[in-house]
Design a protein around this motif. Structure first.
Motif, PDB file in Angstrom:
ATOM      1  N   ARG A  25      59.846  68.303  21.562  1.00 57.92           N
ATOM      2  CA  ARG A  25      58.604  67.645  21.990  1.00 57.92           C
ATOM      3  C   ARG A  25      57.852  68.519  22.974  1.00 57.92           C
ATOM      4  N   LEU A  26      58.578  68.975  23.996  1.00 52.19           N
ATOM      5  CA  LEU A  26      57.937  69.771  25.044  1.00 52.19           C
ATOM      6  C   LEU A  26      57.342  71.045  24.470  1.00 52.19           C
ATOM      7  N   SER A  27      58.137  71.718  23.665  1.00 53.57           N
ATOM      8  CA  SER A  27      57.705  73.020  23.197  1.00 53.57           C
ATOM      9  C   SER A  27      56.519  72.907  22.233  1.00 53.57           C
ATOM     10  N   PHE A  28      56.581  71.942  21.323  1.00 53.26           N
ATOM     11  CA  PHE A  28      55.460  71.798  20.384  1.00 53.26           C
ATOM     12  C   PHE A  28      54.224  71.238  21.092  1.00 53.26           C
ATOM     13  N   LEU A  29      54.426  70.344  22.045  1.00 53.61           N
ATOM     14  CA  LEU A  29      53.281  69.798  22.776  1.00 53.61           C
ATOM     15  C   LEU A  29      52.607  70.881  23.624  1.00 53.61           C
ATOM     16  N   LEU A  30      53.399  71.602  24.380  1.00 54.06           N
ATOM     17  CA  LEU A  30      52.805  72.482  25.387  1.00 54.06           C
ATOM     18  C   LEU A  30      52.531  73.888  24.864  1.00 54.06           C
ATOM     19  N   TRP A  31      53.357  74.365  23.918  1.00 54.09           N
ATOM     20  CA  TRP A  31      53.205  75.753  23.466  1.00 54.09           C
ATOM     21  C   TRP A  31      52.971  75.866  21.960  1.00 54.09           C
ATOM     22  N   LYS A  60      41.643  64.689  38.957  1.00 54.87           N
ATOM     23  CA  LYS A  60      40.303  65.299  38.862  1.00 54.87           C
ATOM     24  C   LYS A  60      40.026  65.841  37.469  1.00 54.87           C
ATOM     25  N   TYR A  61      40.518  65.150  36.474  1.00 55.83           N
ATOM     26  CA  TYR A  61      40.239  65.464  35.067  1.00 55.83           C
ATOM     27  C   TYR A  61      40.644  66.875  34.677  1.00 55.83           C
ATOM     28  N   ARG A  62      41.735  67.348  35.295  1.00 61.60           N
ATOM     29  CA  ARG A  62      42.253  68.654  34.888  1.00 61.60           C
ATOM     30  C   ARG A  62      43.227  68.437  33.733  1.00 61.60           C
ATOM     31  N   PHE A  63      42.961  69.130  32.630  1.00 61.27           N
ATOM     32  CA  PHE A  63      43.714  68.862  31.409  1.00 61.27           C
ATOM     33  C   PHE A  63      45.186  69.269  31.502  1.00 61.27           C
ATOM     34  N   PRO A  64      45.500  70.441  32.073  1.00 58.58           N
ATOM     35  CA  PRO A  64      46.929  70.782  32.199  1.00 58.58           C
ATOM     36  C   PRO A  64      47.693  69.738  33.020  1.00 58.58           C
ATOM     37  N   ALA A  65      47.010  69.159  34.000  1.00 60.07           N
ATOM     38  CA  ALA A  65      47.673  68.112  34.797  1.00 60.07           C
ATOM     39  C   ALA A  65      47.965  66.883  33.943  1.00 60.07           C
ATOM     40  N   LEU A  66      47.033  66.601  33.027  1.00 63.03           N
ATOM     41  CA  LEU A  66      47.248  65.478  32.110  1.00 63.03           C
ATOM     42  C   LEU A  66      48.472  65.743  31.226  1.00 63.03           C
ATOM     43  N   LEU A  67      48.552  66.971  30.712  1.00 60.60           N
ATOM     44  CA  LEU A  67      49.713  67.318  29.888  1.00 60.60           C
ATOM     45  C   LEU A  67      50.998  67.219  30.700  1.00 60.60           C
ATOM     46  N   MET A  68      50.911  67.647  31.939  1.00 59.14           N
ATOM     47  CA  MET A  68      52.066  67.567  32.848  1.00 59.14           C
ATOM     48  C   MET A  68      52.510  66.110  33.011  1.00 59.14           C
ATOM     49  N   ARG A  69      51.546  65.227  33.230  1.00 61.87           N
ATOM     50  CA  ARG A  69      51.859  63.796  33.369  1.00 61.87           C
ATOM     51  C   ARG A  69      52.568  63.286  32.115  1.00 61.87           C
ATOM     52  N   ILE A  70      51.957  63.595  30.981  1.00 64.66           N
ATOM     53  CA  ILE A  70      52.493  63.056  29.728  1.00 64.66           C
ATOM     54  C   ILE A  70      53.894  63.605  29.456  1.00 64.66           C
ATOM     55  N   ALA A  71      54.058  64.896  29.705  1.00 65.09           N
ATOM     56  CA  ALA A  71      55.345  65.524  29.383  1.00 65.09           C
ATOM     57  C   ALA A  71      56.466  65.064  30.306  1.00 65.09           C
ATOM     58  N   THR A  72      56.116  64.455  31.439  1.00 63.41           N
ATOM     59  CA  THR A  72      57.168  64.005  32.358  1.00 63.41           C
ATOM     60  C   THR A  72      57.317  62.485  32.395  1.00 63.41           C
ATOM     61  N   THR A  95      60.888  67.566  35.294  1.00 58.52           N
ATOM     62  CA  THR A  95      59.622  67.844  35.965  1.00 58.52           C
ATOM     63  C   THR A  95      59.505  69.322  36.313  1.00 58.52           C
ATOM     64  N   ALA A  96      60.572  69.888  36.804  1.00 53.27           N
ATOM     65  CA  ALA A  96      60.528  71.306  37.181  1.00 53.27           C
ATOM     66  C   ALA A  96      60.270  72.181  35.953  1.00 53.27           C
ATOM     67  N   ILE A  97      60.943  71.853  34.870  1.00 57.51           N
ATOM     68  CA  ILE A  97      60.784  72.656  33.657  1.00 57.51           C
ATOM     69  C   ILE A  97      59.366  72.512  33.099  1.00 57.51           C
ATOM     70  N   VAL A  98      58.861  71.275  33.064  1.00 58.69           N
ATOM     71  CA  VAL A  98      57.508  71.063  32.545  1.00 58.69           C
ATOM     72  C   VAL A  98      56.498  71.809  33.416  1.00 58.69           C
ATOM     73  N   ARG A  99      56.691  71.774  34.720  1.00 60.91           N
ATOM     74  CA  ARG A  99      55.737  72.452  35.597  1.00 60.91           C
ATOM     75  C   ARG A  99      55.653  73.927  35.238  1.00 60.91           C
ATOM     76  N   ARG A 100      56.829  74.528  35.017  1.00 62.95           N
ATOM     77  CA  ARG A 100      56.805  75.948  34.676  1.00 62.95           C
ATOM     78  C   ARG A 100      56.175  76.178  33.301  1.00 62.95           C
ATOM     79  N   MET A 101      56.407  75.267  32.383  1.00 61.44           N
ATOM     80  CA  MET A 101      55.805  75.442  31.045  1.00 61.44           C
ATOM     81  C   MET A 101      54.290  75.285  31.087  1.00 61.44           C
ATOM     82  N   VAL A 102      53.821  74.323  31.881  1.00 61.27           N
ATOM     83  CA  VAL A 102      52.378  74.072  31.944  1.00 61.27           C
ATOM     84  C   VAL A 102      51.660  75.231  32.632  1.00 61.27           C
TER      85      VAL A 102
END
Lengths: 447, 549
Positions: B198-204, B505-517, B228-235
């Motif tokens: 999930r993480l890899s296909f979603l984020l990369w 603040k409508y930052r998209f990577p932050a949205l992905l971070m939220r969803i992935a965690t 959370t730590a892993i997602v942060r590094r991926m994002v």
């Protein structure tokens, strides 16, 4: 078999993907005295089924014959089929009851005719299309269960599928179709020699190994995912079947004349001249794929439902024209739309003639085939879906009567799907859902 | 600890010793996921040649959602099989062989189960996105050995076995499996390896790398802090660009570009180079704003910054760069173009309307694609009688012709929600080139969206950005994209996502971070009735006797 070589040599150069018959008398010994069965095995010549789709209907008053019944008269828009009309049926007055489902513009007619159910939403077919159900019966012994092609080059332009969002992708180029059928893996049925490729044996064991994983995969699977996995394994079996066929020396088939190469495709485009050119190349290849018994089922689309066809130099597509062109009061029709209708009917006639020009014993390939042609609207300007123009060509080896204009009398269009399934040997006595459910085959054409 | 972002540092190849949990979803690989997986596992020089069976988009849904329903037809599998053999040939071919075949068979004309296992076990772990079970490993070793018979070559056996993996449903589908949710007794959640996918296909947009698989094997992806730590590094990895591209390719219906054609006589400035450049320009603009600048999603509709290449110069009437590549370009503050709506990729309609612009189709696209608001189809018996006199000199512009709709109550219901938006884009023709006049008449671009009026593309863009529906739409889509499920019934979740997006603040990577965690992303909704009987594949420990064939 020196003659085999000389025959091939003689044919070389004559052919350019065209369906050409060259009389080679000695090969007749492969057929029995009636020319209706293969002498070696006594097996009857194969019966084929196919569909030919076009978008945006016709001008009904100019297309339908005036009188129902046999030996119908030819209206102006059916002029291209005049010479073949004894082998062609016309179907009028068949309806699509919607039962509360929407009439999706250009999206309801095609799937309803093919799957016997009106779609509730766009984008996907509500159930299995009947060409697939037929291929499950007649398509299991050939290299390809079915061949699908799209003359506009759009591989999504397909009405064939098993429902569930599945859609059998169409070949978009003649070259792609050529390679698939006549490229590596093709066995010339009339070749003197036959050497099975050892790699095929190895591939067979690989695929059977993949198939062995089925049990482990099915463990703990939900019902809908299990159905999807079943479809995967059906596809896998077809792949194994394909290898099996390639490992077996084929029966000689006189009608099979292997095209040397695909004709030069023009780039996929909306220009109707290019689409006609590519359609004709695909038609010739499909005809030979049938004559060489590499498939017994096919689906060919000329254009899309909401057709994007254009004439060179015009900004307006066929689809836009159907809605925006004024009905010419003097003529009684839309002249620019009608240009496309005429071109489409000429292309249909080309396809039927190509099938009819291949001799199989006393008959022609067309005689051993049923092609079902249909559109997705009756009169596109108003998106009408009752009385959608439909035809069949060929009798499938005498399985249906031909040369008749059938009056559906307002009955459901699914009767045609039911009748054709039965003619092709599908054990079904009731087909379709809701208002499209029917158990009444079309008696007029049943033999 | 292994850093999941760096591709190096893999645990030794092992077979799976734990039980496989019940399958809760099977999502077919998309074309880009397939291509990226092959490139990542075998190297970018391996060519993937073939035609992919399309995954049909359901109306107003993501293709990503359709992957969870998609089947593979005989024709589709035939293509996958041909691609698989072609890839396997390249991988085991002498030129690349040393990279993947570290062992030497005792006799290159005989089966060598040990060497085959050594080669296939680690490859299998990458292709199936989890270690092979012992049974699977033995099966593929056996396939390799059996194939030596007819081919007479150990290496041909390897090729065929590898091809077998590449047509397996375990590769062609991302098979998601579940385990009990320790945080919620009675509930089930995705297991570690499924989370890695999930993480890899979603984020990369690609298959999990060795480090992520290692993290899964250590159970770290079901630990919230570790996750959370892993997602942060991926994002924050540059690879996030691939994920963002894939998401917008899906959300913005990019499959329309695959079949788009335009008549060169009518549109001399349109050619295949332009056609290829259009989606790329749009993606570059989006990636630059959302990833490189970490900007506000709402600015996507107003930004003047974009990229052009030589092919696009004539279309946009901007100075053409001497170079072949892409260069940044910024439209002036008074230019008619602003935001992604001012880009030709958005303005070029689909096949059915390829000839000219359509305010209705453009307005509908904005409603459906950007605001997630479904617009009803025209009635089947729609009559264009009033509209068709388009060459009428009294009605030279689309606005005048479309006015007919507002006079007809059957039409006005829907056209009032599409046309006033699309009319603001009328200064761009059927391929998105600028025009000031239509049929000799000045074009009036006044428009209105949900009560906000404007007369420029920038004004329209601002109105869209300020519309809650736009930010809610992208947040909901991103969640659907991650999970492969629609979530329109879950208002609370969509609202919460949008609130989080606002807070970020409508930052998209932050949205992905939220969803992935979010635990909700991995929670399995309600177990399918017949999935409960979690039968597990028969597995044995890798160190048992059966391990070494």
């Amino acid at each position: 078999m020196k003659m085999e070589l000389s025959r091939r040599t003689a044919l070389k150069g004559v052919l350019n993907g065209m369906a050409v018959t060259v009389a080679v008398p000695f090969l007749d010994c492969f057929l029995d005295s009636n020319g209706e069965a293969l002498a070696a095995t006594g097996a009857p010549l194969p019966t084929r089924f196919g569909t030919w789709f076009w978008g945006l209907g016709v001008n009904p008053p100019r297309w339908y014959p005036k009188n129902f019944g046999p030996d119908y008269d030819i209206s102006v828009e059916l002029e291209p089929i005049r010479a073949l009309k004894q082998k062609i049926n016309i179907f009028g007055n068949f309806n699509i009851p919607l039962d509360g489902n929407p009439n999706l513009p250009h999206g309801t007619g095609g799937p309803s005719i093919r799957s016997g159910a009106a779609p509730a939403a766009g984008g996907r077919s509500p159930g299995a299309s009947f060409d697939v159900l037929i291929s499950d019966v007649v398509g299991t012994r050939t290299r390809f269960r079915a061949l699908d092609a799209s003359a506009t080059g759009d591989s999504r332009n397909s009405l064939s599928g098993r429902g569930n969002g599945n859609l059998n992708p169409a070949e978009g180029t003649a070259a792609g179709l050529y390679t698939r059928v006549f490229g590596p893996g093709f066995r010339d049925p009339n070749s003197a020699t036959f050497t099975p490729d050892p790699m095929l044996l190895a591939r067979q064991s690989v695929l059977s190994g993949v198939g062995d994983q089925r049990k482990a995969l099915e463990a703990g699977l939900g019902a809908s995912d299990k159905r999807r996995l079943d479809q995967y394994f059906t596809s896998l079996r077809q792949l194994e079947k394909q290898i099996e066929v390639e490992l077996t020396k084929p029966e000689p088939l006189k009608a099979c004349v292997v095209p040397g190469k695909a004709g030069e495709s023009r780039p996929a485009s909306s220009d109707i001249d290019n689409v006609i050119h590519n359609h004709n190349l695909m038609a010739d290849l499909l005809v030979m794929a049938l004559a060489c018994d590499n498939t017994r089922v096919f689906n060919l689309s000329f254009n899309q439902g909401a057709s994007g066809l254009t004439r060179q130099g015009s900004t307006i597509t066929h689809h836009q024209l159907t809605h925006e062109e004024v009905l010419d009061n003097r003529l009684g029709y839309q002249p620019n739309v009608t240009f496309f209708v005429n071109k489409i009917m000429e292309s249909w006639a080309y396809f039927v003639k190509a099938l009819d020009s291949v001799k199989e014993g006393d008959r022609t390939l067309l005689d051993n085939t049923i092609v079902f042609a249909h559109s997705e609207t009756e009169f596109a300007k108003f998106h009408t879906i009752d009385n959608i123009p439909m035809m069949t060509a060929g009798s499938g080896g005498g399985r249906i009567k031909t040369g008749i204009y059938v009056d559906g009398g307002g009955t459901p269009v699914s009767r045609l799907g039911l009748t054709l399934q039965q003619a092709m040997g599908v054990p079904v006595d009731r087909w379709g859902s809701k208002g499209l459910e029917t158990n009444k085959p079309i008696k007029e054409i049943v033999v | 600890m292994v850093d999941p972002v760096s591709a190096s540092g893999s645990l030794p190849a092992v077979t799976l010793t734990d039980q496989l949990g019940p399958v809760v979803a099977m999502r077919r690989l998309t074309e880009s996921q397939y291509r990226n997986s092959i490139a990542d596992v075998f190297g970018p020089e391996i060519k993937v040649a073939g035609r992919f069976e399309p995954i049909v988009r359901p109306t107003n849904e993501l293709i990503s959602v359709a992957t969870a329903e998609s089947t593979i037809s005989p024709a589709g599998l035939e293509q996958f099989d041909a691609m698989a053999r072609n890839i396997a040939n390249q991988v085991i071919d002498s030129a690349n062989r040393d990279l993947f075949v570290k062992c030497t068979p005792a006799d290159a004309k005989q089966p060598d189960p040990n060497c085959a296992s050594e080669v296939l076990t680690p490859i299998g772990r990458h292709l199936f996105r989890r270690p092979l079970t012992v049974a699977e490993r033995d099966a593929y070793v056996k396939i390799a050995g059996n194939a030596v018979g007819p081919t007479g070559s150990f290496y041909d056996g390897l090729k065929l076995s590898l091809a077998g993996m590449l047509v397996s449903p375990n590769f062609l589908y991302v098979v998601e499996r579940a385990q009990p949710d320790s945080a919620h007794p009675g509930a089930i959640t995705l297991d570690n390896y499924s989370r890695a996918s999930r993480l890899s296909f979603l984020l990369w947009d690609t298959t999990p790398n060795a480090a992520l698989l290692d993290a899964a094997s250590q159970g770290r992806l079901t630990n919230q802090a570790e996750l959370t730590a892993i997602v942060r590094r991926m994002v924050t990895s540059p690879l996030i660009e691939n994920g963002v591209r894939a998401f917008f390719t899906d959300m913005l219906l990019f499959e329309k570009f695959e079949d788009m054609t335009k008549d060169p006589m009518v549109f001399p400035r349109y050619n295949p180079d332009v056609a290829n450049a259009l989606p790329e320009q749009l993606l570059r603009t989006i990636v630059d704003l959302l990833v490189t600048q970490d900007g506000d999603y709402r600015e996507m509709f107003t930004t003047r910054k974009t990229f052009v290449n030589r092919a696009l110069g004539p279309l946009y009437e901007v100075p053409v760069s001497q170079s072949q590549g892409w260069v940044p370009y910024e439209f002036g503050p008074n230019d008619d173009r602003a935001g992604i709506l001012g880009q030709a990729a958005f303005l070029s309609p689909g096949e059915a309307q390829q000839g000219r612009s359509s305010p209705t189709i453009r307005g509908r696209a904005i409603r459906e694609v950007l605001l997630c608001q479904a617009v009803p189809n025209p009635p089947g018996n729609v009559s264009f009688d009033e509209f068709e006199k388009k060459d009428n000199k009294a009605k030279p512009t689309a606005r005048m012709r479309l006015a007919t709709h507002s006079e007809n109550s059957v039409c006005s219901g829907c056209h009032s929600i599409t046309d006033p938006i699309g009319l603001a884009l009328e200064k761009f023709d059927g391929i998105g080139a600028f025009r000031a006049m239509e049929n000799g008449a000045i074009i009036d671009t006044t428009g209105v969206l949900d009560g906000v009026t404007f007369n420029t593309v920038a004004g329209l863009g601002k109105a869209i950005g300020a519309n809650k529906a736009a930010t809610q739409c992208v947040a909901a889509r991103a969640f659907e994209y991650a999970t492969g499920r629609t979530n329109r019934d879950n208002d609370a979740l969509v609202t919460a996502l949008e609130e989080a997006f606002t807070a970020d603040k409508y930052r998209f990577p932050a949205l992905l971070m939220r969803i992935a965690t979010m635990p909700e992303t991995y929670r399995v909704p309600s177990p399918k009735p017949d999935a409960g009987s979690a039968k597990v594949a028969s597995l044995t420990s890798s160190d048992q006797q059966g391990a070494k064939p």
